[in-house]
Design a protein around this motif. Sequence first.
Motif, mmCIF file in Angstrom:
data_model
loop_
_atom_site.group_PDB
_atom_site.id
_atom_site.type_symbol
_atom_site.label_atom_id
_atom_site.label_comp_id
_atom_site.label_asym_id
_atom_site.label_seq_id
_atom_site.Cartn_x
_atom_site.Cartn_y
_atom_site.Cartn_z
ATOM 1 N N GLN A 147 -19.195 22.759 -40.289
ATOM 2 C CA GLN A 147 -19.582 24.121 -40.613
ATOM 3 C C GLN A 147 -18.393 24.865 -41.435
ATOM 4 O O GLN A 147 -18.441 25.647 -42.390
ATOM 5 C CB GLN A 147 -19.860 25.008 -39.412
ATOM 6 N N LYS A 189 -24.338 21.236 -38.435
ATOM 7 C CA LYS A 189 -23.368 21.970 -38.721
ATOM 8 C C LYS A 189 -22.112 22.033 -37.903
ATOM 9 O O LYS A 189 -21.068 21.921 -38.009
ATOM 10 C CB LYS A 189 -23.908 23.290 -38.901
ATOM 11 N N ASP A 215 -30.182 21.180 -40.432
ATOM 12 C CA ASP A 215 -30.134 22.270 -39.300
ATOM 13 C C ASP A 215 -31.790 22.471 -39.096
ATOM 14 O O ASP A 215 -32.600 22.853 -39.836
ATOM 15 C CB ASP A 215 -29.648 23.443 -39.623
ATOM 16 N N LYS A 232 -23.166 25.822 -49.544
ATOM 17 C CA LYS A 232 -24.274 25.414 -49.062
ATOM 18 C C LYS A 232 -25.331 24.714 -50.006
ATOM 19 O O LYS A 232 -26.184 23.907 -49.795
ATOM 20 C CB LYS A 232 -25.331 26.205 -48.263
#
Length: 143
Positions: free
Chosen positions: A4, A85, A108, A12
């Motif tokens: 993360q 993440k 995710d 992203k």
Amino acid sequence: MTVQSILATKGKDVTTGDPSMTIAQVCARLAEHRIGALVMTDESRSVVGIISERDVVRVMANGGADALQDTASRHMTRTVITCGKRDSVDDVMEKMTRGRFRHVPVCDNGELVGIISIGDVVKYRMAEIEREAQDMRSYIATA
Ligand code: AMP
């Protein structure tokens, strides 16, 4: 440090492709975005494969220029190792080392939310080593 925190710095965005692309189109997209791998996704943004410059080199070596018209689905890797993440960067490094690849998509709930490359990992390790050296210098200076 977690995946993360790398994504927080690099963002992203992931350049993706779809398996029906030709190898010529894969090459064009890799070159345009200056990247080493394309993550192949379906309509729901689930990862269905990955094709990297190494695959393209292999395809060209085996099939020559004619293979540029093959579809990516024929040559991509279908069993893709991903991470989450919250995984540690050390875990991702371990996956890359064990699997001998340089790209790990981040998912995710089954959805693609980023990618970590070996370049990202090296950058993170360099920063970590520099931080440790700085801490050591401060410690010595105050001892
Ligand atoms: P790379 O080192 O990323 O250029 O990839 C080397 C080989 O591993 C190629 O055949 C890729 O298709 C494959 N590959 C790359 N990333 C992954 C991954 N995360 N999971 C499984 N295979 C991968």
